[in-house]
Design a protein around this motif. Sequence first.
Motif, short mmCIF file in Angstrom:
data_model
loop_
_atom_site.label_atom_id
_atom_site.label_comp_id
_atom_site.label_asym_id
_atom_site.label_seq_id
_atom_site.Cartn_x
_atom_site.Cartn_y
_atom_site.Cartn_z
N VAL A 98 -1.93 -6.15 -1.04
CA VAL A 98 -1.38 -4.92 -1.63
C VAL A 98 -1.05 -3.89 -0.56
O VAL A 98 -1.68 -3.83 0.50
N ALA A 99 -0.03 -3.06 -0.88
CA ALA A 99 0.35 -1.94 0.01
C ALA A 99 -0.13 -0.65 -0.64
O ALA A 99 0.07 -0.45 -1.84
N ILE A 127 5.46 -2.15 -8.00
CA ILE A 127 4.21 -1.76 -8.67
C ILE A 127 4.24 -2.19 -10.14
O ILE A 127 3.23 -2.65 -10.68
N GLU A 128 5.42 -2.12 -10.78
CA GLU A 128 5.50 -2.53 -12.19
C GLU A 128 5.21 -4.04 -12.32
O GLU A 128 4.46 -4.47 -13.20
N GLU A 129 5.81 -4.82 -11.43
CA GLU A 129 5.60 -6.28 -11.48
C GLU A 129 4.14 -6.62 -11.16
O GLU A 129 3.56 -7.53 -11.74
N LEU A 130 3.57 -5.85 -10.22
CA LEU A 130 2.17 -6.08 -9.83
C LEU A 130 1.24 -5.81 -11.02
O LEU A 130 0.34 -6.62 -11.31
N LEU A 137 -5.29 -3.54 -11.67
CA LEU A 137 -5.12 -2.94 -10.34
C LEU A 137 -4.64 -1.49 -10.48
O LEU A 137 -4.03 -1.11 -11.49
N SER A 138 -4.89 -0.71 -9.43
CA SER A 138 -4.53 0.71 -9.46
C SER A 138 -3.01 0.91 -9.52
O SER A 138 -2.27 0.25 -8.80
N GLY A 143 2.91 -1.52 -4.31
CA GLY A 143 3.46 -2.87 -4.53
C GLY A 143 2.61 -3.87 -3.79
O GLY A 143 1.52 -3.52 -3.29
N ALA A 144 3.08 -5.11 -3.73
CA ALA A 144 2.27 -6.14 -3.07
C ALA A 144 3.13 -7.31 -2.61
O ALA A 144 4.20 -7.57 -3.17
#
Length: 376
Positions: A98-99, A127-130, A137-138, A143-144
């Motif tokens: 994760v970033a 972030i939405e897909e993550l 997750l926070s 994103g990741a």
Amino acid sequence: MTTSYDVIIVGGGVIGSSIAFHLAKKKRKVLLVEKDRIGCEASSAAAGMLGAQAEITEAGPLYDMAQTSRSLFPAISEELKECSGIDIHLVRKGLLKVARSEDEGNELKRLISFYQKQGQRAEWLSIEELIEKEPNLSRDLAGAMYLPDDGHVLAPELTFAFARAASILGVCLREYTTTTGVIIQNDRIIGIETNVGNFYSDTVVVTSGVWSGMLLQQTGLHLPLYPVKGECFSLLYSASPITATVISEGCYIVPKQRGRLIVGATMAEGQYDKKVTLKGIRDLLTISETILPNIVEGEWEKAWAGLRPQTPDGLPYMGKHPEIEGLFIAAGHFRNGILLSPITGRWMTELIEGERQEETLQPFRVDRYSKTLITR
Ligand code: FAD
Ligand code: GLY
């Protein structure tokens, strides 16, 4: 008591146990000596990640070795289950790096294109897909990077499975047997000295983790190895809050069976003690909570520490002693010994059996710091 063997292995971690298993399959009469219990050091402390991409971020011999070793796990997991009855719980649900900032995100995007150029799978998740993939997750993450092919196993089980399978195939395992020296005659190995007496063989493999260099001092070989202590803890949940392994700068969270999470790991260079400090746990908890806020709802299971065997250039040592015939070394697998154990076992066995040329292991030469060789 039998004291003569085809091969003696010194150190019952994952590396020694894997080599013992591979040699046993060649029907060699093998003795493995361990100063304490099988797998009692780094090999049982490990989180068990098979981070061939996540943990090795540049091309080179270690990257190639890691990819090959990762690919051996499906078959080795089946083979070990059949032979030893132990399930190493290979999980192939991928890994998320994760970033926490746009800068970290840009670095991960650069890595994604590197992996893709290497022919490996890697993709960026917004972030939405993550959150769609891992809803706990926070939402503050940026994103990741998703690496679908990095998995994990249970590290202690892997070590015990190699050792038990080796034992079933005829390897003699001697625990609580400390090797105090190697016996050399006319520049050739003839055996080892231990606290319970001498054992003899014309082939000895030193797989004593971070202690390997000390054991080999007597031979004049300078084999620099440094301990890097890592602390971890584990938590229990009624259902795991994540499905994939999640890594961030300074912390990783690995979902194991039955709602158990392993959170690791600190990096303390030069420490031989295995004390777990409150600071270590606090640092891991602080980072992990920013990634997975409800991690704090887990039930405390336990904490532990282990010593990673680090080498100056980050590459393991694998090969023959430059001056003493019959003496082999496999040590210094630092942060990736679990991942690298199947290929190390295979390559070292081929080398010992004369089926592999030493030159193929050139980057891992044990005498690459030989300019500091001291006289025996
Ligand atoms: P060890 O496991 O240390 O085994 C060496 C053995 O030799 C020991 O059992 C010791 O008692 C024995 N010994 C030493 N001296 C003597 C002697 N004189 N006589 C007899 N026996 C002797 N790797 C991964 O791939 N994935 C991970 O997720 C991962 N996570 C990790 C997390 C932590 C916290 C730590 C500490 C390590 C992690 N690692 C991981 C790294 C991995 O654990 C090591 O690279 C690996 O276990 C090294 O194996 P080894 O057999 O060389 O050493
Ligand atoms: N490979 C994970 C660790 O060394 O902590």
